[in-house]
Design an enzyme around this catalytic site. Sequence first.
Site, mmCIF file in Angstrom:
data_model
loop_
_atom_site.group_PDB
_atom_site.id
_atom_site.type_symbol
_atom_site.label_atom_id
_atom_site.label_comp_id
_atom_site.label_asym_id
_atom_site.label_seq_id
_atom_site.Cartn_x
_atom_site.Cartn_y
_atom_site.Cartn_z
ATOM 1 N N SER A 183 0.745 -1.183 -0.121
ATOM 2 C CA SER A 183 0.071 0.011 0.027
ATOM 3 C C SER A 183 0.936 1.145 0.212
ATOM 4 C CB SER A 183 -1.095 0.037 1.102
ATOM 5 O OG SER A 183 -1.823 1.007 1.058
ATOM 6 N N THR A 184 0.784 1.948 1.072
ATOM 7 C CA THR A 184 1.517 3.444 0.799
ATOM 8 C C THR A 184 2.904 3.085 0.918
ATOM 9 O OG1 THR A 184 -0.017 3.977 2.403
ATOM 10 C CG2 THR A 184 1.865 5.519 2.259
ATOM 11 N N HIS A 209 -2.707 -1.125 -3.408
ATOM 12 C CA HIS A 209 -3.865 -0.168 -3.248
ATOM 13 C C HIS A 209 -3.463 0.835 -4.163
ATOM 14 C CE1 HIS A 209 -4.436 -1.804 1.073
ATOM 15 N NE2 HIS A 209 -4.667 -2.746 0.088
ATOM 16 N N MET A 303 -0.037 1.528 5.104
ATOM 17 C CA MET A 303 -0.813 1.806 6.399
ATOM 18 C C MET A 303 -1.909 0.646 6.630
ATOM 19 S SD MET A 303 -1.058 4.371 8.326
ATOM 20 C CE MET A 303 -0.426 5.766 7.842
ATOM 21 N N ASP A 306 -4.191 -4.672 6.158
ATOM 22 C CA ASP A 306 -4.577 -5.262 4.831
ATOM 23 C C ASP A 306 -3.486 -6.298 4.569
ATOM 24 O OD1 ASP A 306 -6.224 -6.407 2.916
ATOM 25 O OD2 ASP A 306 -5.669 -4.788 1.363
#
Length: 370
Positions: A183-184, A209, A303, A306
């Site tokens: 993700s991030t 993401h 973050m 998930d």
Amino acid sequence: MSMPLSSASPVKVLVVDDSILMQKLMTQIINGAPGFEVIGVAGSAEEGWDAIQELRPDVVTLDLELPGRHGLKLLARVLKQDPLPVLIVSAFGGPGADNTIQALELGAIDFIEKPDGTTHTLDGFMKHLVAALQRAAASRKMIAAARQMTQMAAAAPARPAAPVPSREPARSGKTSLIAIGASTGGVPAVQTVMRDLAHLRLPIVVVQHMPSGYTAKFAARLATATGLDVREAADGDKLRPGMAVVAPGGPRHLEIEERRGEFVCVLREGPLVSGHSPSVDVMFHSVARSVGSHAVGILLTGMGRDGADGLLAMRKAGAETLIQSGETCVVNGMPKAAYELGATERVVPLTQIGTAVSQLIGEKPNLRTA
């Protein structure tokens, strides 16, 4: 580099955008968010650079489409000097998507799409801007450490990763698939890992993401960087050696199913899982069911949590599982959650994940030199 602020100090934000309307809108939104304060605005790359030197912001929001298309140049210049969280505020789709992916590769912390009055509404923009600023603020202390670790690794001669600990019995059979979630901060991390795994010629499945309109561009840039056949996953795609798929952004989750001895991509619409669609958890759970002990699961920077539950399911199914080490993450949320669940014992710095996976599956590592 900016000094850490006390918990009572607001996060200082510099807005760089050539639209006076966007400057005013973002200033109003940011100043209305608890814990944030706009300390300045700039309308060009030159003004942005001067403001960063003078005001020393904690976070910068950056429009890439500045006069002269110098947004990317400013980003590269800023990140070379100072590991500052930079949040891209991007026009949706088209050239904006290409530039945004390139900005994330350079090290931008995150991006949000500008409101366009249709699918990207003002209310959605306000919500996403505040959430992205919160992620950027949370990442400030880790960004410096992560980039320092990456620079040190790039400057040092390549060497094998340390032996990977394991308490489980060795798996029997051949590895059939590698599953990656991020993700991030994940765009450059995924690129690094896939480049270091390309020599294995194993099918790779990626959930990063990212909204619709960007994942196809991301896949194309991964293909160029890795030499693999990388594409945005389509329903019914059959996975082959040397092929990688990226879950498309949007309302559908990517799952992997075994059909007549082949692994096939399945896209299914459904609610958010672990706060996301596509969800790393959904993909990892499907790999646990379909591939079992013949898979490798890798959870990278991000973050939230998930992927943590799904990685645990993969480990319980006998798969090899690894997470990116916290000091090399932009945000150590997802990997930390997985570790706390017991989803893996293998915590590996980003630049050594490829070597560690090669060790786990008994293949010769593809060591890169500086």
